[in-house]
Enzyme design. Structure first.
Site, short mmCIF file in Angstrom:
data_model
loop_
_atom_site.label_atom_id
_atom_site.label_comp_id
_atom_site.label_asym_id
_atom_site.label_seq_id
_atom_site.Cartn_x
_atom_site.Cartn_y
_atom_site.Cartn_z
N ARG A 91 -7.85 8.30 16.53
CA ARG A 91 -6.58 8.07 15.85
C ARG A 91 -6.17 9.32 15.07
O ARG A 91 -7.01 10.04 14.53
CB ARG A 91 -6.68 6.89 14.87
CG ARG A 91 -6.94 5.53 15.53
CD ARG A 91 -5.71 5.04 16.26
NE ARG A 91 -5.92 3.74 16.87
CZ ARG A 91 -6.34 3.55 18.12
NH1 ARG A 91 -6.62 4.60 18.88
NH2 ARG A 91 -6.46 2.33 18.62
N ASN A 99 -1.46 6.22 12.34
CA ASN A 99 -2.39 5.64 11.38
C ASN A 99 -2.47 6.48 10.11
O ASN A 99 -2.47 7.70 10.18
CB ASN A 99 -3.80 5.54 11.98
CG ASN A 99 -3.88 4.53 13.10
OD1 ASN A 99 -3.27 4.72 14.14
ND2 ASN A 99 -4.61 3.47 12.90
N LEU A 105 10.22 -0.85 3.86
CA LEU A 105 8.79 -0.86 4.19
C LEU A 105 8.24 -2.26 4.42
O LEU A 105 7.17 -2.42 5.03
CB LEU A 105 7.97 -0.21 3.06
CG LEU A 105 8.31 1.21 2.63
CD1 LEU A 105 7.44 1.62 1.46
CD2 LEU A 105 8.15 2.18 3.79
N ALA A 106 8.93 -3.28 3.91
CA ALA A 106 8.41 -4.66 3.98
C ALA A 106 8.15 -5.05 5.43
O ALA A 106 9.05 -4.98 6.27
CB ALA A 106 9.40 -5.63 3.33
N ALA A 107 6.92 -5.46 5.73
CA ALA A 107 6.55 -5.81 7.10
C ALA A 107 5.21 -6.52 7.12
O ALA A 107 4.43 -6.41 6.17
CB ALA A 107 6.45 -4.55 7.97
N LYS A 147 7.72 -4.30 16.32
CA LYS A 147 8.28 -3.04 15.84
C LYS A 147 9.19 -2.40 16.91
O LYS A 147 10.24 -1.83 16.58
CB LYS A 147 7.16 -2.07 15.45
CG LYS A 147 6.45 -2.43 14.15
CD LYS A 147 7.35 -2.27 12.94
CE LYS A 147 6.60 -2.29 11.63
NZ LYS A 147 7.46 -2.08 10.45
N TYR A 196 2.21 -7.05 17.02
CA TYR A 196 2.68 -6.16 15.96
C TYR A 196 3.56 -5.06 16.55
O TYR A 196 4.68 -4.81 16.11
CB TYR A 196 1.48 -5.56 15.21
CG TYR A 196 1.88 -4.42 14.28
CD1 TYR A 196 2.71 -4.65 13.19
CD2 TYR A 196 1.43 -3.12 14.51
CE1 TYR A 196 3.10 -3.61 12.35
CE2 TYR A 196 1.81 -2.08 13.67
CZ TYR A 196 2.64 -2.33 12.59
OH TYR A 196 3.03 -1.30 11.76
N PHE A 230 0.82 -1.21 0.00
CA PHE A 230 0.00 0.00 0.00
C PHE A 230 0.86 1.27 0.00
O PHE A 230 0.74 2.13 -0.89
CB PHE A 230 -0.94 -0.03 1.21
CG PHE A 230 -1.67 1.25 1.49
CD1 PHE A 230 -2.43 1.87 0.51
CD2 PHE A 230 -1.60 1.84 2.75
CE1 PHE A 230 -3.10 3.06 0.76
CE2 PHE A 230 -2.28 3.02 3.02
CZ PHE A 230 -3.02 3.63 2.03
#
Length: 303
Positions: free
Chosen positions: A207, A172, A77-79, A149, A145, A20
């Site tokens: 948020r 967010n 960014l890969a996660a 991180k 998650y 995304f």
């Protein structure tokens, strides 16, 4: 070099480029004249000079990609980013060990880029009741998650003296193309299809929602800045509750949704209020302007 000779293109490696955020960042970097080398996780992905397959959990695969690309910049960014992901160990395999593999790959092949921008998450702050969380707040994660991180950040800091690294903590954010297992796209999808009702969890959680285009712009600006060995919030400082978003979407579409609270969607570890202070980001990247959230909502509904 003669001023009349063309400057060599800046080579920027983006992991998770087809995700995304990656799609928007790649577009932003290309617009700035970067040659972008994208990494993709799909095993059947066709490789090209600017598109490489990468299993981030494989040290060998990471070394291969760094050796081939030898990029000026790296944006990682890969996660695994969906909090409700069903295998907790995946968060640690990908988010912690995968990041370590990338850093070790740079050391192994003797390549030091100008900067590595590593995406973390504001979820590391945990259940802090504040509408202006700055980077000095303690890290108190409340789910796997966030814990992955936080662990990733701790590990990355041990590399600050070896590689020029900047850690970004986005709050967010949303936009066109985000999957509907995230809340705002789910709400937008229900209004767009004029569904009669929607099932949600706690609609009074607040948020600090940003626009993905703003986040991509912030990442590009931070990459171009001369700061390293720092952690920077990426946020707007303006919180919205889901109740306010539902009301705004109703106003924009003229459609009313019946809201059903599903207890299964109410997480005990849900952070009630998460809003950041963008002061540090503004000082480092003053040209990046936030996009008002109502504009983001209008843009998403128009899709």
């Amino acid at each position: 070099m003669s001023p009349f000779q063309p400057q060599p293109a800046i080579r920027t490696l983006v992991t998770g480029a087809s995700g995304f955020t990656g799609r928007y960042l790649v577009e932003k970097l290309l617009g700035r004249g970067h040659t972008v080398i994208e990494t993709v996780g799909a095993r059947d992905a066709q490789e090209t000079p600017t598109r490489l397959h990468l299993d981030i959990t494989s040290p060998d695969a990471c070394r291969r990609v760094i050796e081939i690309a030898r990029p000026d910049y790296i944006v990682h960014l890969a996660a695994i980013s969906f909090v409700g992901h069903n295998d907790p160990l995946d968060f640690y395999r990908v988010n912690v060990i995968g990041t370590l593999n990338l850093l070790e790959a740079c050391a192994a092949v003797g390549h030091t880029p100008r900067k590595l921008l590593i995406a973390s998450s504001a979820n590391v702050y945990g259940n802090v009741t504040s509408d202006a969380i700055d980077e000095s707040f303690p890290v108190t994660p409340v789910n796997h998650y966030a814990a992955s991180k936080a662990a990733m950040e701790t590990m990355v800091r041990t590399w600050f003296d070896r590689l020029p690294i900047l850690i970004a903590r986005p709050f967010n954010y949303t936009g066109r193309g985000q999957t509907s297992n995230f809340l705002v796209p789910k709400i937008v999808d229900h209004f767009a299809r004029r569904e009669p009702r929607i099932e949600l969890g706690n609609i009074d959680v607040a948020r600090d929602f940003s626009d993905v285009r703003y986040v991509a712009g912030a990442y590009e600006a931070l990459l171009a800045s001369d700061v390293t060995s720092e952690t920077v919030n990426v946020c707007t400082g303006t919180p919205y509750t889901l109740r306010e978003i539902l009301s705004a979407a109703s106003e924009l579409t003229g459609h009313e949704l019946e809201i059903q609270i599903n207890p299964a969607f109410v997480r005990q570890t849900d952070v009630k209020m998460l809003a950041g202070s963008p002061a540090k980001l503004r000082s480092l990247a003053p040209a990046v302007e936030a996009i008002p959230f109502m504009e983001t909502l209008r843009w998403m509904l128009a899709a």
